[in-house]
Structure formats: structure tokens, C-alpha cells
Design an enzyme around this catalytic site. Sequence first.
Site, mmCIF file in Angstrom:
data_model
loop_
_atom_site.group_PDB
_atom_site.id
_atom_site.type_symbol
_atom_site.label_atom_id
_atom_site.label_comp_id
_atom_site.label_asym_id
_atom_site.label_seq_id
_atom_site.Cartn_x
_atom_site.Cartn_y
_atom_site.Cartn_z
ATOM 1 N N ASP A 197 0.837 -1.200 0.000
ATOM 2 C CA ASP A 197 0.000 0.000 0.000
ATOM 3 C C ASP A 197 0.873 1.252 0.000
ATOM 4 O OD1 ASP A 197 -2.849 0.994 0.545
ATOM 5 O OD2 ASP A 197 -1.765 1.957 2.185
ATOM 6 N N GLU A 213 1.790 -0.387 -5.000
ATOM 7 C CA GLU A 213 0.789 0.613 -5.365
ATOM 8 C C GLU A 213 1.487 1.951 -5.545
ATOM 9 O OE1 GLU A 213 -3.281 2.849 -3.848
ATOM 10 O OE2 GLU A 213 -1.709 2.383 -2.424
HETATM 11 C C1 GLC Z 1 -4.212 3.074 -0.507
HETATM 12 C C2 GLC Z 1 -5.459 2.227 -0.385
HETATM 13 C C3 GLC Z 1 -6.580 3.103 0.076
HETATM 14 C C4 GLC Z 1 -6.238 3.650 1.429
HETATM 15 C C5 GLC Z 1 -4.893 4.397 1.392
HETATM 16 C C6 GLC Z 1 -4.371 4.670 2.764
HETATM 17 O O1 GLC Z 1 -4.302 4.014 -1.504
HETATM 18 O O2 GLC Z 1 -5.714 1.577 -1.598
HETATM 19 O O3 GLC Z 1 -7.805 2.438 0.109
HETATM 20 O O4 GLC Z 1 -7.237 4.531 1.860
HETATM 21 O O5 GLC Z 1 -3.907 3.639 0.732
HETATM 22 O O6 GLC Z 1 -3.950 3.481 3.370
#
Ligand code: GLC
Length: 532
Positions: free
Chosen positions: A194, A251
Site C-alpha cells: 500500500d 501501489e
Molecule cells: C491506498 C489504499 C486506500 C487507502 C490508502 C491509505 O491508496 O488503496 O484504500 O485509503 O492507501 O492506506
Amino acid sequence: MAEPWWRDAVVYQVYLRSFADADASGEGDLPGVRSRLPYLADLGVDAIWLNPFYPSPMHDSGYDIVDYCGVDARFGTLEDFDILVRDAADLGIRVIIDIVPNHCSSQHPWFREAMGAGPGSEARKRFIFRDAPNNWQSLFGGPAWTRTPDGQWYLHLFDSTQPDFNWRHPDVVALFDQVLRFWLKRGVAAVRIDMANTLFKERDLPDLPSASTAAPYYDQPELRSLYRSWRRILDSYPSDTFPGPRGAVAEIWFSDPDIARLYLTKDGLPQVFNFRLMLVPWAAADLRAVIDEARGLVAESGGSMPWVLGNHDITRMVSRLGIDQALIRRPSAALRRGAVEVDIPRGTRRARAAVLLQLALPGAAYLYQGDELGLPEYLAIPDDRRKDPTFHRTGGAAIGRDGCRVPMPWSGNAPPYGFADGPVPTWLPQPPDWAALTVAAELSETGSMLQLYRAALLLRREHPALGDGEMTWVESSNAELAFTREPGFEFMANLGDSPAPLPAGCRVILASGPLDSGRLPADTAVWLDRAV
Ligand code: GLC
């Protein structure tokens, strides 16, 4: 040497809270996923990615974590997790979990200790406490700093209940080494990282000079050695159940390919999500440009960039493709104000074509739960039922992400549509008009979105040209996208306004919609066999 499995895997994202509810609590859970494994096996996916299931006060739907090595009671137990991994493996499905290293919950024991310990304490050094804030804004809206009762401020790039870790503190590094090992030992095939680009912040936390400059919390150089060390950890756990190494997908939301290059290194995390197909207008030139950009990045780095058309952070595909495409990058505010018309039939036609594109492109693909049913964004959630902190932190100016997180409709004519046994209220409401979009309804409807996904996934498994590999563009008009893959496969999509001729000497093996006397109508795509 065989290519690692993740290079062409089709991964289904299970948004756990909304997938299947085995204990009639109104929220999904691990036993619910287990009960639906046959559905996923029949759909034809290679792996599932589970959004966070760890103990959490759920201020950000589980991305605010209290214990990285546990399971929140609402989702089940560690034993349920182990059983799920085992049963999934029996059906040939790998399990991928979410690792959230940028921040924890303000209820995490370390943060509670830090709050109690006071300014200057060792406990505060695991987080980012300062005597005065800088001008950074939270990515969820509002300031990125919250004041403590003793006058210091702590940094949170997200909600105030999600304090950022100080990644220059050895305890933080050690914690996540241990977390990775804990789950790798329990048989997870890969991890999704993440916000993989925000862990380190520039040391002196400079103000952001303007909204358009690169923020000092992105892409810091220390990430390289951190991810090299994580790669070594992953590689030190050869898989027991499945052949091939453990994977990791980062991500990273990037618009500049140079940013992706920072992460696509041979010894770093093996994959970076490719979100670009979701962020460009539905137009041949835009799609071709992002596809070529990714092909270049993959070729030069030897890395892998799974294609993504939807996830739990983005407006649902059929709604996104049904609005004025000039708004595609940031539809949230316009959707909130009702200032944009959403043409669901058109969006659905395009979404059907888009998934045939996604699954024909070289490389891996991530599917988001419910997209295989063609679920639209649920825009009419009453304000007092909305949960997403982005909605609340912007004072309701941004519509937030709840509309793409609504519990799955499995069967029946009314909520909860088989999501739970019995008439329980679900954590987010479901629309009253989803009877035709349930799994049961679509299984019995020839040509439904679900049937299209199943047919495409089956063909993708069987066709020797599909999966990872090469593609070659076919010269076409500006309104079309066409490419070939060997042996004997051709993809064609018509993104223009009028029907286009199909190439001669080809047989249609799959079409996203009806053809028009042998021609390809607007917003339609086909898979073709050139071997005839
Ligand atoms: C990422 C997740 C999202 C979350 C954020 C903070 O972007 O996909 O859903 O709110 O991180 O953890």
C-alpha cells in the site's frame, strides 16, 4: 527458466468487507470468501488479493491497523485465514495480502505509547512528531498534521487516525521484516504494498512550494534499499504449495514514466501496478499511448506492470466510462454535485470492450470484485451512511469511494441479495435495483457481463498467444485499436462513432457485444483468430 507466475496471472481483488458475509453481521468475512471459492475457480482466476483484514477501528476500512499479524474478529480468526489459504490452493488459487507500511492506526500500541510518552521521548521517534506543522495537506483532504494535547503535532498523510511511521527508525524496519515473514510462512503467494512511494519523507520536511511540485514525501531514494531487502526476504521463502517465487506488487500512482522507472528495478519489488488505463479517456490515441509507455517500461526494466481497470479507490468502470471523458481523471466532485450525466448502457458497452482489451494485452491483470457483474457506482448512498474519510474530510465536496465498495449482490431480488443469509442491514447500503446484476441472474443470462468474463478468462488460459509476451500494432484508423499476438491472434476495438469493417480472413472467437452485419459497432471489441 520458466517465467514467474505473476507475469501473466489474473488476480481477483476481494474487497473483503463487501464480498460475502458468513456470520450475518452485515460485513463480509474470511469464511464468506471461503464459501465462494468455487465461484472464483469457475470464473477462472489464478489468485485473489484480499484487502486488509487486520484488527482495526476501521476509520479507513481497515487501512488503519492495530496489529499487523492478526485478524480482526469481524473478519474471522487466524485459523480461518489458514483454512482459506489451504482451500484456495486446493482449487489452484493463490492468496495475496495487503501490507500497509506507511502508517498504522492511532490505536496501535506504539502510537498510544508515543502519545503517553510526551515530546522528545524515544516512543515518539517511531512517528513524525514536530513542534510546528509544515504546509502539507492530507491526501484525504484537510491538513496533514494534528495537534496533540501537549502541543506537538504528528504527521498523517491520510486520516488523523492514521499516523505516519518514521521509516528512518530501526524499529519500524524490523517490524515490517517480521510482518512479511509472518505471512510468508502462512503461505501467502504475494503481497500488495500500500502507498509504496510515501514511506520516507525528505528529512527536514520542507514546505511544499506549490501544488504542482513533486511532493517531498514521494519517491525518496531510501526506498530502493528497503525494497531490495524486502525482495531478499520474499526470495528466501520458496513457495511450499505453488511453484515459483513469492511476488510483490507496489501501489504507485504515477503519471511520469520516470517515476515508475525508480521502482521497476531488477532487485526491487517485482511488480508495479499500471493504473493508467483507468485514468485516460476512452479514446484510441490515449489508450495506445499508455499501452506503449508500459510496454517500453516493461521491456527496458524486465519488470512487470499488471493492468488494472478498477479497484476500491476508483469510480466503478461502467460509470467512469459512461461520463464525459474529459472528467475521467477526477470525476469525484462532479459526481457529487450531480453535475455530470452517467450513461450506464454506454459505459457498460465500453467496459465490456475494455476488459477484452485488458485481458488481451501482454502481462498480468487485476480484476476488481463486482466489475465482472458490471456493477455501477452507487451514487445515491445517503450522506449519513457514507463511511469514507475522504467524504468527511472534504466536508462532502468529494463523493468518496463508498460507491464502489457496496456489498456484492449474489442472488435474489432485494438487499442483501444473498450477500448474507437473512435480512441483515449491510455496512454500506445496496441499491434497490440490482436484481438483474446478481451473480445468479447473470449466470442464467446469455451474454451477461459475467458470461463475457468467464469466456474471456477461459480463452485466455487456453490460447497460446495470450498472457505474457509480445504484441504488434496493426495500422488502423484513429478510432480503432488493433494488435496482433502470435500465434494467430488479433484484437480489435472500435472507439469511434460508426461501425468499422473487420479485417478479412479472420474468425471472431469472442465479441464484447453484437456485431452489425459483420462490422464492428462503436464501443465494441473482438478477439479474432487469424489462422483461418
Ligand atoms: C491506498 C489504499 C486506500 C487507502 C490508502 C491509505 O491508496 O488503496 O484504500 O485509503 O492507501 O492506506
